[in-house]
Design an enzyme around this catalytic site. Structure first.
Site, PDB file in Angstrom:
ATOM      1  N   GLY A 166      37.780  47.698  43.942  1.00  0.00           N
ATOM      2  CA  GLY A 166      38.043  48.812  43.049  1.00  0.00           C
ATOM      3  C   GLY A 166      39.403  49.441  43.258  1.00  0.00           C
ATOM      4  O   GLY A 166      39.967  50.031  42.337  1.00  0.00           O
ATOM      5  N   ALA A 184      35.435  49.892  46.875  1.00  0.00           N
ATOM      6  CA  ALA A 184      34.379  50.838  46.516  1.00  0.00           C
ATOM      7  C   ALA A 184      33.531  51.132  47.754  1.00  0.00           C
ATOM      8  O   ALA A 184      33.499  50.347  48.702  1.00  0.00           O
ATOM      9  CB  ALA A 184      33.509  50.265  45.405  1.00  0.00           C
ATOM     10  N   GLU A 240      41.715  47.295  41.279  1.00  0.00           N
ATOM     11  CA  GLU A 240      41.423  47.575  39.871  1.00  0.00           C
ATOM     12  C   GLU A 240      42.006  48.915  39.447  1.00  0.00           C
ATOM     13  O   GLU A 240      42.502  49.068  38.328  1.00  0.00           O
ATOM     14  CB  GLU A 240      39.912  47.535  39.643  1.00  0.00           C
ATOM     15  CG  GLU A 240      39.351  46.115  39.738  1.00  0.00           C
ATOM     16  CD  GLU A 240      37.839  46.069  39.720  1.00  0.00           C
ATOM     17  OE1 GLU A 240      37.281  45.370  38.862  1.00  0.00           O
ATOM     18  OE2 GLU A 240      37.217  46.742  40.577  1.00  0.00           O
ATOM     19  N   GLU A 278      35.072  40.832  45.699  1.00  0.00           N
ATOM     20  CA  GLU A 278      33.703  41.091  45.258  1.00  0.00           C
ATOM     21  C   GLU A 278      32.786  39.878  45.368  1.00  0.00           C
ATOM     22  O   GLU A 278      31.591  40.021  45.665  1.00  0.00           O
ATOM     23  CB  GLU A 278      33.706  41.607  43.813  1.00  0.00           C
ATOM     24  CG  GLU A 278      34.120  43.060  43.662  1.00  0.00           C
ATOM     25  CD  GLU A 278      35.621  43.230  43.492  1.00  0.00           C
ATOM     26  OE1 GLU A 278      36.052  44.323  43.094  1.00  0.00           O
ATOM     27  OE2 GLU A 278      36.375  42.267  43.786  1.00  0.00           O
TER      28      GLU A 278
END
Length: 258
Positions: free
Chosen positions: A112, A66, A115, A135
């Site tokens: 992300g 991200a 994911e 993360e």
């Protein structure tokens, strides 16, 4: 469809969605997440697109994570809203998409990015791929389904280790874990994805759509996946594809699904 952070093409019923932020290693920002939703919504309605390949532009990254600069100052409520909206509009949306979605992981798929790859129905990877959920090294946890989908794919113990250590695994390890189905060279990644897509296109897209629903329901709280399977199995008997497929089989012909 024209986007600032995506490139979308359709050929021979295969749509390819490239995440295109080369200067940011294709990192996900709010604008890209919104464009992904719009792109998939458009592909859902587009009868020329039956299978979707999702990948990153360039050779270095599928999605490197991200865009941290966008949320580094977020409050608790803003963080919660970020995760909720992202899951609803993109990650859960793709996971439950009624058309097959193949993630072609080229290079880094972190945070992300991993994911996003896990939200696809299955994944293939190039041999330079590196996958991980870093993360916890930033003081947060995965917020786009990582704590849920990773254990489903690799098992609880391996998922715990990946999340707790914030480390990366290579493509072959990801294959051993069951996180990706196939590993190939970077040059052959998209051709392999297209080969798999064409195998899918030989079959009934109506049947595949309800099969996706049945498989996914096995992982949803409060829903009995067996009941979904029974319902969708029965519904299949009322379709033209069922008539076409069974008659073609009995007559030793190739089916011509609509």
């Amino acid at each position: 469809m024209t986007f600032e952070n995506l490139q979308v093409s359709i050929q021979d019923r295969i749509a390819t969605v490239y995440i295109y932020r080369p200067k940011k290693l294709n990192a996900l920002n709010r604008a890209t997440i919104q464009e992904l939703h719009e792109a998939f919504k458009g592909l859902l309605a587009n009868e020329e697109a039956s299978v979707i390949i999702l990948t990153g532009s360039g050779e270095k990254a599928f999605v490197a994570g991200a865009d941290i600069s966008e949320f580094s100052e977020y409050t608790v409520e803003e963080g919660k809203d970020l995760a909720a909206k992202g899951q609803e509009t993109v990650f859960d949306y793709i996971a439950n998409f009624p058309k097959p979605v193949i993630a072609a992981v080229n290079g880094f798929a972190l945070g992300g990015g991993l994911e996003l790859a896990m939200s696809a129905h299955f994944r293939i990877a190039s041999d330079n791929a590196r996958l991980g959920l870093p993360e916890t090294s930033l003081g947060v946890i995965p917020g786009y389904g990582g704590t849920q989908r990773l254990p489903q794919l690799v098992g609880k113990g391996r998922a715990m280790e990946m999340i707790m250590t914030a480390g990366m695994i290579d493509a072959e390890t990801a294959k051993d874990y069951g996180l990706v189905n196939h590993v190939t060279t970077l040059e052959e990644l998209i051709p392999l994805a297209e080969k798999l897509a064409n195998k899918i296109l030989n079959n009934s897209m109506q049947a595949i759509s309800v099969a996706i629903e049945a498989v996914n329901d096995n992982y949803k709280d409060g829903i009995n996946g067996f009941e979904t399977e029974i319902k969708n199995f029965g519904k299949s008997f009322g379709t033209e594809d069922f008539k076409e497929g069974t008659q073609a089989f009995l007559n030793k012909k190739k089916p011509n699904f609509k």
